[in-house]
Design a protein around this motif. Sequence first.
Motif, mmCIF file in Angstrom:
data_model
loop_
_atom_site.group_PDB
_atom_site.id
_atom_site.type_symbol
_atom_site.label_atom_id
_atom_site.label_comp_id
_atom_site.label_asym_id
_atom_site.label_seq_id
_atom_site.Cartn_x
_atom_site.Cartn_y
_atom_site.Cartn_z
ATOM 1 N N UNK A 53 32.520 27.880 13.964
ATOM 2 C CA UNK A 53 32.523 26.451 13.647
ATOM 3 C C UNK A 53 31.296 25.773 14.244
ATOM 4 N N UNK A 54 30.976 26.083 15.487
ATOM 5 C CA UNK A 54 29.827 25.470 16.146
ATOM 6 C C UNK A 54 28.528 25.798 15.414
ATOM 7 N N UNK A 55 28.370 27.068 15.027
ATOM 8 C CA UNK A 55 27.162 27.478 14.308
ATOM 9 C C UNK A 55 27.057 26.763 12.964
ATOM 10 N N UNK A 56 28.175 26.637 12.269
ATOM 11 C CA UNK A 56 28.190 25.986 10.959
ATOM 12 C C UNK A 56 27.858 24.497 11.084
ATOM 13 N N UNK A 89 28.879 9.049 22.663
ATOM 14 C CA UNK A 89 29.229 10.446 22.447
ATOM 15 C C UNK A 89 30.518 10.548 21.657
ATOM 16 N N UNK A 90 30.655 11.637 20.894
ATOM 17 C CA UNK A 90 31.860 11.876 20.094
ATOM 18 C C UNK A 90 32.437 13.249 20.430
ATOM 19 N N UNK A 91 33.751 13.292 20.640
ATOM 20 C CA UNK A 91 34.462 14.558 20.814
ATOM 21 C C UNK A 91 35.523 14.642 19.718
ATOM 22 N N UNK A 92 35.248 15.392 18.642
ATOM 23 C CA UNK A 92 36.258 15.538 17.583
ATOM 24 C C UNK A 92 37.340 16.546 18.010
ATOM 25 N N UNK A 93 38.603 16.182 17.846
ATOM 26 C CA UNK A 93 39.700 17.095 18.181
ATOM 27 C C UNK A 93 40.811 16.978 17.135
ATOM 28 N N UNK A 142 26.309 19.461 20.795
ATOM 29 C CA UNK A 142 26.350 20.087 22.118
ATOM 30 C C UNK A 142 27.508 21.077 22.170
ATOM 31 N N UNK A 143 27.209 22.351 22.431
ATOM 32 C CA UNK A 143 28.245 23.359 22.615
ATOM 33 C C UNK A 143 28.637 23.454 24.080
ATOM 34 N N UNK A 144 29.934 23.595 24.326
ATOM 35 C CA UNK A 144 30.448 23.629 25.702
ATOM 36 C C UNK A 144 31.244 24.916 25.930
ATOM 37 N N UNK A 145 31.153 25.492 27.132
ATOM 38 C CA UNK A 145 31.757 26.800 27.410
ATOM 39 C C UNK A 145 33.272 26.831 27.213
ATOM 40 N N UNK A 146 33.775 28.033 26.921
ATOM 41 C CA UNK A 146 35.212 28.269 26.797
ATOM 42 C C UNK A 146 35.892 28.000 28.136
ATOM 43 N N UNK A 150 30.306 16.808 20.664
ATOM 44 C CA UNK A 150 30.630 17.928 21.551
ATOM 45 C C UNK A 150 31.692 18.829 20.944
ATOM 46 N N UNK A 151 31.409 20.148 20.978
ATOM 47 C CA UNK A 151 32.311 21.139 20.393
ATOM 48 C C UNK A 151 32.423 22.330 21.343
ATOM 49 N N UNK A 152 33.588 22.964 21.352
ATOM 50 C CA UNK A 152 33.810 24.111 22.219
ATOM 51 C C UNK A 152 33.245 25.395 21.649
ATOM 52 N N UNK A 153 32.729 26.241 22.525
ATOM 53 C CA UNK A 153 32.169 27.523 22.097
ATOM 54 C C UNK A 153 33.255 28.541 21.733
ATOM 55 N N UNK A 154 34.527 28.244 22.015
ATOM 56 C CA UNK A 154 35.591 29.153 21.578
ATOM 57 C C UNK A 154 35.597 29.263 20.059
#
Length: 280
Positions: A152-155, A24-28, A170-174, A144-148
């Motif tokens: 960005x998530x949609x793009x 899994x990857x979490x870009x920040x 995978x979108x994750x809740x705010x 994994x990306x935040x829904x805030x």
Amino acid sequence: MLVHTINEVREQVKAWKKEGLSVGLVPTMGYLHEGHRSLIEKAVSENDRVVVSVFVNPTQFGPNEDYDDYPRDIEKDYDLCSDAGASLVFNPAPDEMYFPDRCTTVNVEGLSKGLCGAKRPVHFGGVCLVVSKLLNIVTPDRAYFGEKDAQQLAIIKRMVRDLSMDVQIVGCPIVREADGLAKSSRNTYLSADERQAALVLSRSLNKAKAAMEDGMRNASEIYKVISDEIASEPLAKADYIEIVDSETLQPVETVEKDVLVAIAVFVGKTRLIDNFTYRV
């Protein structure tokens, strides 16, 4: 494990995949908080190994934006990543990620034009470029990306679909503070008075959500609910208020399908964003 080069990441990921392990990857962009921790923990729960990238990406900042001032603390970030169960932290320098004579761009037309894209014209091109590079470097099974950052998530989802990238987004809740403020690395810019004033974002959205649950469907009326609440806070100034189709991100006049209600607000000099999706 903390690494700084693309080759180190690739060698480690190849070794994991040789063992049949999922990645899994979490870009920040670093200066991690509990919102980022929630992404990492979600990734850890769904993958055998997790890579977290910590990279303040220069290509997504326009002139006079806060690239130089963006908060950085790799030691604190590494501790949070390790504590949350990440296997590897990738913290490259800009010249590791970008050749000085690079000439390739990645743009998602349409979805990037409104909302934050209208105010930050270079932003999403930079986001798409760095995310596509990270996906090529790490080759994760899931990212994994935040829904805030809803636009960005949609793009990113559209980019991955259009380019046939073999990864699940995978979108994750705010994640919010106890008083409702959406967690953000930029919250550190706020003074005590501004921090209190920033609650107007979640408060205005909650009022809009309540009105919609009571049957309000006219977008201009929903806009006014939010606008009036933001205007009541002297330290806040709306940058945009949008009610858009949750998939196409195009403005709607009447709520007939799922919509994204998204706002950007200046609190003092700090620009904050927040949103919710209303499902019909």
